[in-house]
Design an enzyme around this catalytic site. Structure first.
Site, PDB file in Angstrom:
ATOM      1  N   ARG A 471      27.307  -4.341 -36.468  1.00 30.22           N
ATOM      2  CA  ARG A 471      28.310  -3.354 -36.066  1.00 30.22           C
ATOM      3  C   ARG A 471      29.150  -3.189 -37.000  1.00 30.22           C
ATOM      4  O   ARG A 471      29.448  -2.104 -37.597  1.00 30.22           O
ATOM      5  CB  ARG A 471      28.928  -3.720 -34.674  1.00 30.22           C
ATOM      6  CG  ARG A 471      29.783  -2.523 -34.208  1.00 30.22           C
ATOM      7  CD  ARG A 471      30.376  -3.171 -32.732  1.00 30.22           C
ATOM      8  NE  ARG A 471      31.204  -4.255 -32.863  1.00 30.22           N
ATOM      9  CZ  ARG A 471      32.247  -4.545 -31.546  1.00 30.22           C
ATOM     10  NH1 ARG A 471      31.856  -3.842 -30.571  1.00 30.22           N
ATOM     11  NH2 ARG A 471      32.750  -5.640 -31.823  1.00 30.22           N
ATOM     12  N   HIS A 499      32.150 -11.697 -35.636  1.00 31.59           N
ATOM     13  CA  HIS A 499      32.206 -11.667 -34.174  1.00 31.59           C
ATOM     14  C   HIS A 499      30.549 -11.926 -33.669  1.00 31.59           C
ATOM     15  O   HIS A 499      29.630 -11.631 -34.098  1.00 31.59           O
ATOM     16  CB  HIS A 499      32.318  -9.895 -33.747  1.00 31.59           C
ATOM     17  CG  HIS A 499      32.681  -9.713 -32.323  1.00 31.59           C
ATOM     18  ND1 HIS A 499      33.426 -10.342 -31.396  1.00 31.59           N
ATOM     19  CD2 HIS A 499      32.198  -8.553 -31.488  1.00 31.59           C
ATOM     20  CE1 HIS A 499      33.562  -9.942 -30.244  1.00 31.59           C
ATOM     21  NE2 HIS A 499      32.809  -8.860 -30.250  1.00 31.59           N
TER      22      HIS A 499
HETATM   23  C1  LIG Z   1      36.846  -6.908 -27.753  1.00 34.60           C
HETATM   24  C2  LIG Z   1      36.776  -8.003 -28.597  1.00 34.60           C
HETATM   25  C3  LIG Z   1      37.145  -9.269 -28.287  1.00 34.60           C
HETATM   26  C4  LIG Z   1      37.549  -9.687 -26.912  1.00 34.60           C
HETATM   27  O1  LIG Z   1      36.289  -9.944 -26.008  1.00 34.60           O
HETATM   28  P1  LIG Z   1      36.330 -10.688 -24.932  1.00 34.60           P
HETATM   29  O2  LIG Z   1      35.002 -10.967 -24.455  1.00 34.60           O
HETATM   30  O3  LIG Z   1      36.949  -9.679 -23.857  1.00 34.60           O
HETATM   31  O4  LIG Z   1      37.250 -11.872 -24.890  1.00 34.60           O
HETATM   32  C5  LIG Z   1      37.287 -10.117 -29.630  1.00 34.60           C
HETATM   33  N1  LIG Z   1      36.714  -9.713 -30.630  1.00 34.60           N
HETATM   34  C6  LIG Z   1      36.538  -8.456 -30.786  1.00 34.60           C
HETATM   35  C7  LIG Z   1      35.998  -7.840 -32.262  1.00 34.60           C
HETATM   36  C8  LIG Z   1      36.368  -7.526 -29.998  1.00 34.60           C
HETATM   37  O5  LIG Z   1      35.997  -6.252 -30.032  1.00 34.60           O
END
Ligand SMILES: *Cc1c(COP(=O)(O)O)cnc(C)c1O
Length: 710
Positions: A471, A499
């Site tokens: 992404r 991520h």
């Molecule tokens: C939204 C997001 C998070 C938080 O995710 P959760 O599953 O709600 O803890 C962390 N990192 C990125 C890059 C995000 O977009």
């Protein structure tokens, strides 16, 4: 503290104590028998003020003595000070008329304000103020036991300036000391010698000390009263008293009286507190009023000269006046408590304490040195970004991440001072906003990083590494591209991150993918280090990652969903010790009855198989309630039970089938997400019924819903 129903007996005793104070100032039995009068007003009535001081000790001092309680001192001082100020003004004309202020010097002003009170009964206020401050100082200097000993010693010193003065008068040195003291305070019955002991005893008893049973307390009270009466009579015979407010056996008598009242649990009567406070404050005014009225009515013989009639008239007037004022105050208070317009239609409640607890719980899972970087995007998942910033800052959280520079700016305006990372690929048009609010941007890949650099002004950046989500980020395997980003001009690189895209999956494939992503991230970092690049702070985990393998967090953990009290899918059953922060509520607007066979709602989607009752809820899909919950897919809690959604959800209204729930009426509170009377609808329940995930349910709650912190 005062919310507990255990202390109702104290409330009920208050009017009696106030009546005793009235007696103290009107000598009701003086015509009947001097001895009866002595026992009533010089012994029994002497219990009233210590009782009031002990109640102040329990309800005002005790909370101040708790850990961290001292921060409430200004509020107590302000409240009591204002009350004292109002009383000073009220009695100003009488004080002037009585010559109270004649020849006022700085010293006598201090005496009046700080010790004697500006009218004879008003000494109570400065005594309470001074007493509480003194006790807090003594406790800080000497500890609890030390403060109690000091207060007892002060009381003992006070005795020799009061009813044991005859002894002090025999020692010239002592007498000179007391004479100096009396130039500052007319009596030792004040905030220094008298109040601290009773305040501390009230706090101790209120805190559970001296937990003797009721019968023992009653017996001890009777014995103490006998001893007190004996002491008072003996002192009178010896002619020692200079004043008669303080006695040795007054202390156990007050102590056991208070304990006895604490052993009678019953409902609280706050109105009696107001009533007796007013009687205390107003009765001297009523004494003047009765005397004046008696003169006008030519009834001085009856209403003034006859002590008992005088007392009864003053008491009746005091209680009538105070009762009327109490009713008026209650009216005003009820008026203030009129229904909250924000809770009239549909609303969101957010629990700051739960948010802080969740933050602490997640922080405790993380390795030392790893900070939270909460995801506050989409208005903090629908909770309200400003609310979340304020609550989390109180839990020591400094840094946040968001989705857009506008969201970042909103966090700064709400008081966020630390790192704010914008997670998406921010386009050039928004770079001035990002720079102005000192936001950090994700360098989304080499191309994006070059554009950021070419903008020409320094920007804060976190380098995104793509480890398999595809992404955002430069590919983890392309060390050359990553290294180039680090060497671009104008980028102040503060972080490097990746991520995970399958961390909340429980399958073997998901787990293997996650491990491969983490290995790829580690590999990219090592390759950068090998090229001589100093690594900035790193972060890789969102909620699921933190709960599954917190040891891999690095320097920051980007928690979102879990922070809001919604565990990731694999931890759903266990709950992970998290508390939901948000509740979604609405009201029943109308209730209607349908005959069997009748239909309701758009497209005739509901048809009554039996005679049915439908509640019309004041919430719809425009508020963020998913339309997928229509026709029984979803439900709501009303009167603590689940009722299915009937027919199709409308833009602003929703029908609920409440046929099986008796008593549902217009105005009833309905919970669409949250708890009611022990029943619960979790974000996962709602998401499951709507065929989506909790993140979507929460983040789509609309701006029409007020966010109410609870
Ligand atoms: C939204 C997001 C998070 C938080 O995710 P959760 O599953 O709600 O803890 C962390 N990192 C990125 C890059 C995000 O977009």
């Amino acid at each position: 503290m005062s919310g507990s129903p255990r202390f109702g007996a104290l409330d009920r005793f208050r009017p009696l104590a106030a009546l005793l104070v009235v007696a103290l100032h009107t000598y009701p039995l003086a015509d009947v028998s001097p001895d009866a009068e002595f026992l009533l007003t010089r012994v029994l009535a002497r219990l009233a003020v210590p009782f009031f001081l002990m109640a102040t000790g329990q309800f005002a001092l005790l909370p101040l003595l708790q850990p961290g309680g001292a921060c409430r001192l200004p509020r107590f001082l302000r409240k009591t000070g204002l009350l004292y100020g109002a009383c000073i003004l009220l009695y100003l004309p009488l004080g002037i008329y009585g010559g109270q202020y004649a020849g006022l010097t700085p010293l006598s002003a201090v005496r009046l304000l700080l010790f004697d009170g500006t009218y004879y009964h008003l000494w109570y206020f400065p005594a309470a103020l001074l007493g509480v401050c003194l006790v807090l100082l003594l406790r800080r200097a000497l500890g609890c036991a030390g403060a109690l000993t000091a207060a007892a010693l002060l009381y003992a010193a006070g005795l020799f300036g009061d009813s044991y003065y005859g002894l002090a008068a025999r020692l010239p040195a002592l007498q000179a000391g007391y004479a100096a003291l009396f130039s500052l305070s007319s009596y030792t019955r004040n905030g220094v010698f008298f109040a601290p002991l009773f305040l501390l005893l009230g706090a101790a008893l209120g805190g559970g000390a001296l937990a003797v049973p009721r019968r023992a307390a009653g017996a001890c009270l009777a014995l103490s009263l006998l001893l007190f009466a004996g002491e008072a009579l003996a002192l009178r015979a010896l002619a020692w008293p200079r004043h008669d407010s303080m006695a040795v056996f007054l202390v156990p008598a007050a102590l056991f009286l208070y304990r006895l009242l604490l052993t009678c649990p019953c409902a609280e009567r706050p109105a009696l507190r107001t009533l007796s406070g007013l009687v205390y404050v107003l009765h001297p005014l009523c004494i003047v009023g009765v005397r004046g009225a008696a003169k006008v009515l030519r009834a001085t013989d009856l209403l003034v000269e006859n002590n008992l009639a005088h007392f009864l008239a003053v008491a009746a007037l005091s209680f009538a006046l105070s009762g009327a004022l109490t009713l008026l105050l209650l009216r005003l208070r009820a008026h203030k408590k009129r229904p909250d317009p924000r809770r009239a239609r549909a609303w969101v409640e957010v629990d700051g304490a739960a948010l802080r607890e969740n933050a602490r719980a997640l922080q405790s899972l993380l390795p030392p040195g790893c900070a939270l970087l909460p995801a506050l995007k989409a208005d903090a998942y629908g909770h309200g970004a400003a609310f979340a910033v304020r609550a989390l800052r109180r839990a020591g959280v400094q840094d946040f991440c968001v989705a857009t520079p506008q969201e970042g700016a909103a966090l700064r305006r709400a008081g966020a001072r630390g790192e704010i990372l914008v997670l998406g690929a921010v386009p050039e048009a928004l770079l001035p906003l990002a720079r102005r609010w000192r936001l950090s941007l994700a360098a989304a890949d080499l191309e994006h990083a070059r554009r950021l650099s070419a903008w020409g002004r320094p920007l804060r950046v976190h380098v995104a590494v793509d480890t398999g989500m595809h992404r955002l980020g430069a590919p983890a395997g392309d060390a050359g591209a990553l290294a180039e980003i680090f060497r671009l001009p104008n980028l102040r690189i503060r972080g490097v991150f990746t991520h995970l895209c399958a961390a909340d999956g429980a399958s073997a494939r998901d787990r293997a993918y996650t491990q491969a992503q983490l290995r790829a991230f580690q590999g990219a970092l090592e390759a950068l280090a090998a090229r001589g690049i100093a690594l900035p702070k790193r972060h890789a985990l969102a909620s699921a990652g933190v709960l599954a393998q917190p040891e891999c967090a690095g320097d920051w953990a980007r928690v979102g969903l879990a922070l809001y009290g919604v565990p990731p899918a694999f931890a759903r059953a266990a709950g992970a010790g998290l508390r939901p922060v948000l509740s979604l509520k609405a009201r029943v607007a109308l209730v209607r009855t349908l005959r069997a066979g009748e239909c309701a709602g758009y497209g005739l989607a509901f048809s009554a198989a039996r005679e049915s009752r439908l509640a019309v809820l004041s919430i719809g899909y425009a508020d963020g309630l998913p339309r997928a919950l229509s026709c029984g897919a979803g439900c709501a809690l009303v009167r603590g039970r689940r009722a299915p959604i009937a027919g199709r959800i409308c833009m602003d209204q929703t029908l609920l089938d409440v046929t099986d729930i008796p008593g549902v009426a217009p105005g009833d509170e309905v919970v669409l997400l949250g708890e009611q009377a022990g029943a619960r609808l979790s974000a996962w329940d709602v998401a499951g019924a709507a065929g989506t995930i909790p993140n979507e349910i929460l983040s789509r709650l609309g701006p029409r819903l007020p966010r109410i912190p609870v």
